[in-house]
Scaffold this active site. Structure first.
Site, PDB file in Angstrom:
ATOM      1  N   ARG A 138       0.854  -1.199   0.000  1.00  0.00           N
ATOM      2  CA  ARG A 138       0.000   0.000   0.000  1.00  0.00           C
ATOM      3  C   ARG A 138       0.883   1.239   0.000  1.00  0.00           C
ATOM      4  NH1 ARG A 138      -1.413   1.758   4.666  1.00  0.00           N
ATOM      5  NH2 ARG A 138      -2.099  -0.223   5.540  1.00  0.00           N
ATOM      6  N   TYR A 171     -17.286  18.291 -14.248  1.00  0.00           N
ATOM      7  CA  TYR A 171     -17.706  16.898 -14.425  1.00  0.00           C
ATOM      8  C   TYR A 171     -18.657  16.541 -13.271  1.00  0.00           C
ATOM      9  CZ  TYR A 171     -17.441  11.884 -13.735  1.00  0.00           C
ATOM     10  OH  TYR A 171     -17.776  10.576 -13.504  1.00  0.00           O
ATOM     11  N   ASP A 206      -7.928  19.705 -13.471  1.00  0.00           N
ATOM     12  CA  ASP A 206      -8.286  18.373 -13.947  1.00  0.00           C
ATOM     13  C   ASP A 206      -7.951  18.342 -15.439  1.00  0.00           C
ATOM     14  OD1 ASP A 206      -9.528  16.126 -14.992  1.00  0.00           O
ATOM     15  OD2 ASP A 206     -11.267  16.255 -13.672  1.00  0.00           O
ATOM     16  N   LYS A 254      -9.199   7.438 -18.853  1.00  0.00           N
ATOM     17  CA  LYS A 254      -9.542   8.024 -20.132  1.00  0.00           C
ATOM     18  C   LYS A 254      -8.351   7.946 -21.114  1.00  0.00           C
ATOM     19  CE  LYS A 254     -13.521   8.823 -18.175  1.00  0.00           C
ATOM     20  NZ  LYS A 254     -13.363   8.941 -16.766  1.00  0.00           N
TER      21      LYS A 254
HETATM   22  C1  LIG Z   1     -13.073  15.226 -16.330  1.00  0.00           C
HETATM   23  C2  LIG Z   1     -13.194  14.034 -15.427  1.00  0.00           C
HETATM   24  N1  LIG Z   1     -12.598  14.068 -14.225  1.00  0.00           N
HETATM   25  C3  LIG Z   1     -12.688  13.020 -13.367  1.00  0.00           C
HETATM   26  C4  LIG Z   1     -13.405  11.881 -13.689  1.00  0.00           C
HETATM   27  C5  LIG Z   1     -13.516  10.757 -12.698  1.00  0.00           C
HETATM   28  O1  LIG Z   1     -12.671   9.712 -13.035  1.00  0.00           O
HETATM   29  P1  LIG Z   1     -12.940   8.171 -12.721  1.00  0.00           P
HETATM   30  O2  LIG Z   1     -14.167   7.775 -13.459  1.00  0.00           O
HETATM   31  O3  LIG Z   1     -11.695   7.485 -13.179  1.00  0.00           O
HETATM   32  O4  LIG Z   1     -13.127   8.062 -11.233  1.00  0.00           O
HETATM   33  C6  LIG Z   1     -14.022  11.800 -14.945  1.00  0.00           C
HETATM   34  C7  LIG Z   1     -14.784  10.601 -15.317  1.00  0.00           C
HETATM   35  O5  LIG Z   1     -15.529  10.603 -16.283  1.00  0.00           O
HETATM   36  C8  LIG Z   1     -13.918  12.911 -15.825  1.00  0.00           C
HETATM   37  O6  LIG Z   1     -14.502  12.903 -17.034  1.00  0.00           O
END
Ligand SMILES: Cc1ncc(COP(=O)(O)O)c(C=O)c1O
Length: 382
Positions: free
Chosen positions: A51, A104, A177, A202
């Site tokens: 971990r 998001y 982000d 992604k």
């Molecule tokens: C812009 C953005 N940030 C964060 C996330 C969250 O990521 P995760 O689905 O890997 O937890 C997403 C998921 O679609 C996203 O599109």
């Protein structure tokens, strides 16, 4: 070793020297929970428990820190786990964070439904309006400005350099982000941001086969604090997941070029279609964020949103009718995906200030043959 090399080279080599034991040219998957110690306190290279440290994860963390131009990277079990760990590292009850008014949906939900209960407050603000962002800063309370650019699913573009400068002047941390752009297209830390987060699910993973998250920080003290929380909270990336993301990153540059090429052609098709009311793509000169995007991004990405004549029913119908574009949440994989944000990824913001138009369709343009992709959309809209 890779400081003076270009992105494509660093993506393949940073953090990934051949395995010292065997010479394996890619980092092995250290599928292990613990390590033999050479006497009490004699952990080899600090490897005491997985971990806390795992060589496959370390390789990914070093690679992403290098690609984002940061001091240190951290790999998590998902993008949301990355955000949660980061926010609980920097926020305390009573603190306040500014977030995009089109963040998001999952990010908004984390702030609204989880962090609020723990006394961390937030204000959604349009990040196209630098004055509004400055005005939302509450001196002594605001600890962070959370930027997402381009945004999901409206593809709005925020000026990272300008907003970071505003935040910095008030002692506020800027977090970006960078999921939609990936470090190949945009490097927020080089524009003045303090922290980058990713859903590596992604573009970084790139093959729709792994869920993961990353954080990269510039400051050594903050890095120590994030490391403490990563270990103490435990939402780490497992070794196989870390390995998949690392493998995805090796082809990020070539994939992103193709995503962008294909997206540009699909945008051209949509613009000419009589039933398309609006195309949202930062590479369009008519897009309000075009100039900023052209300044801070290498190209404009593989995500497109568009609104159709016929309202929600028509948007849902198109989502149902494509054959190559698969109806699915998520984005950034080699395969093209289509979705209806209002009913799918952004259902959690329905009724809030962040609600998205019901006639909106979102495309994650993959790297298939672009003529096939255009024909698929044309058929679905006919
Ligand atoms: C812009 C953005 N940030 C964060 C996330 C969250 O990521 P995760 O689905 O890997 O937890 C997403 C998921 O679609 C996203 O599109």
């Amino acid at each position: 070793m890779t400081d003076h090399h270009e992105f494509e080279t660093r993506a393949i080599h940073a953090g990934q020297a051949p395995d010292p034991l065997t010479g394996a040219v890619v980092p092995p998957i250290y599928q292990v929970s613990t390590y033999k110690q050479d006497g009490v306190g004699g952990a080899r290279g600090g490897h005491d428990y997985a971990r806390s440290i795992n060589p496959t994860r370390t390789a990914l963390e070093e690679c992403i820190a290098d690609l984002e131009g940061g001091h240190r990277g951290f790999a998590f079990a998902s993008g949301m786990a990355a955000a949660d760990t980061l926010l609980r590292t920097i926020c305390q009850p009573g603190d306040h964070v500014i977030i995009p008014d089109d963040a998001y949906g999952g990010t908004y939900r984390l702030y609204k439904r989880i962090l609020e209960r723990w006394g961390v407050d937030h204000t959604p603000v349009s990040q196209l309006d630098a004055d509004a962002v400055a005005a939302a800063i509450q001196p002594g309370r605001t600890v962070a400005l959370w930027i997402e650019t381009p945004t999901n699913p409206l593809l709005n573009v925020a000026d990272i350099a300008a907003l970071s400068a505003i935040a910095k002047a008030q002692g506020v941390l800027t977090i970006v982000d960078n999921t939609f752009a990936s470090p190949y297209l945009q490097q927020p830390l080089l524009l003045g941001a303090d922290v980058v987060t990713h859903s590596s699910t992604k573009y970084l993973g790139g093959h729709s086969d792994v869920v993961g998250g990353l954080v990269v920080v510039t400051d050594a003290d903050l890095a120590e604090r994030v490391y403490f929380h990563q270990n103490a909270m435990g939402a780490i990336a497992g070794p196989f997941d870390a390995w998949l993301v690392l493998r995805g990153i090796k082809t990020l540059a070539v994939r992103m070029e193709r995503h962008c090429d294909n997206a540009e052609q699909i945008v051209a098709f949509l613009l000419a279609h009589p039933d398309v009311l609006e195309v949202r793509y930062p590479g369009l000169e008519s897009h309000p964020g075009y100039e900023i995007a052209a300044r801070q991004m290498r190209r404009f990405g593989g995500m497109i949103s568009f609104r159709v004549r016929g309202g929600e029913a028509r948007a849902l119908e198109i989502c149902d009718r494509t054959q190559i574009f698969t109806l699915a949440e998520s984005l950034g994989g080699v395969e093209s995906l289509i979705e209806h944000p209002g009913a799918m990824t952004h259902a959690s913001v329905a009724g809030s200030q962040l609600e998205v138009p019901s006639d909106l369709v979102r495309l994650s343009v993959g790297i298939e043959n672009v003529d096939d992709l255009v024909a698929d959309i044309r058929r679905a809209m006919s």
